[in-house]
Structures are given as structure tokens and as C-alpha cells.
Scaffold this active site. Structure first.
Site, PDB file in Angstrom:
ATOM      1  CB  CYS A  33      -4.044  -5.804 -14.203  1.00 11.59           C
ATOM      2  SG  CYS A  33      -3.802  -6.881 -12.787  1.00 11.59           S
ATOM      3  CB  CYS A 102      -4.528 -13.541 -13.064  1.00 14.84           C
ATOM      4  SG  CYS A 102      -5.118 -12.559 -14.430  1.00 14.84           S
TER       5      CYS A 102
HETATM    6 FE1  FES Z   1      -5.230  -8.389 -12.706  1.00 13.15          FE
HETATM    7 FE2  FES Z   1      -5.998 -10.754 -13.332  1.00 13.15          FE
HETATM    8  S1  FES Z   1      -6.326  -8.971 -14.481  1.00 13.15           S
HETATM    9  S2  FES Z   1      -4.773 -10.191 -11.667  1.00 13.15           S
END
Ligand code: FES
Length: 123
Positions: A33, A102
Site C-alpha cells: 500500500c 498492515c
Molecule cells: Fe497500508 Fe494498512 S493499508 S499498512
């Protein structure tokens, strides 16, 4: 969908900030992400005396960052190196499956900061 502990650490994160002249700094980015976590360690006699973090990321990333700082304070480097992403997620009573990635940031950044310290000391 989030546990009470996740919500607690997200809304009231512990140990946010920086340590000046930190013994070790670890920074990792989450490939999935693009979120980023940085962790600062103050180490004395191979014991983590203080720890702070800064996380640019989602709520689960902030909660896991906060939790890992609580888990390592006062620990030896060997003990801290054994803390896994899974252990951090479990300490928060779990994360939703879609958010498990995450939790990678927290333990990885911690381990990087310890490596940084070891390298600086030339060990
Ligand atoms: Fe990036 Fe959780 S969406 S660390």
C-alpha cells in the site's frame, strides 16, 4: 470489524514521536500500500530503554506500531528480535484478514532499527 484494542491504540497511540540521537532507527515501507513506518530506539546495555514511532499509514498500521512499542520497552535485543508480526497482531486480539499485511510494518521496522544499532556499533 476491529477489536477494542485496535481501536484503543489507533485513537490513543502510545509512544508517538522521535528520539534525538537514537541508538537505532528502522524505516520500512509496505509494498502492498505504500504506507511507511519509522521506529526509533534508545538502547543501553542491549536493553531497549525507550522507543518512539512515526507512521504514515492506515489505522491498523498505527495500532500495530503503537502496540509494538509497548511490547518492546524494557526488553533485551534478543527478546525484541523474536517479536513477530503475528505476535503483534495477536496482542491486539487480531486484525481483520484483509488488514493482516498492515501488521508487517511494525515488527519489520523494529527489526531494522535493531540491525541499524548493531551495524553502528560494528558488532
Ligand atoms: Fe497500508 Fe494498512 S493499508 S499498512
Amino acid at each position: 470489524m476491529y477489536t477494542d484494542k485496535v481501536m484503543d491504540h489507533f485513537t490513543n497511540p502510545r509512544n508517538v514521536g522521535e528520539i534525538k540521537d537514537a541508538s537505532g532507527i528502522g524505516e520500512v515501507g509496505n509494498a502492498k500500500c505504500g504506507d511507511i513506518m519509522r521506529i526509533y530506539l534508545d538502547i543501553e546495555n542491549d536493553i531497549i530503554k525507550d522507543v518512539k514511532f512515526k507512521t504514515f499509514g492506515c489505522g491498523a498500521a498505527i495500532a500495530t506500531s503503537s502496540m509494538v512499542t509497548e511490547m518492546v520497552k524494557g526488553k533485551t535485543l534478543d527478546e525484541a528480535l523474536k517479536i513477530s508480526n503475528q505476535a503483534v497482531a495477536e496482542a491486539l486480539d487480531g486484525l481483520p484478514p484483509a488488514k493482516m499485511h498492515c501488521s508487517n510494518l511494525a515488527a519489520d521496522a523494529l527489526h531494522e532499527a535493531i540491525k541499524d544499532y548493531i551495524q553502528k556499533r560494528g558488532k
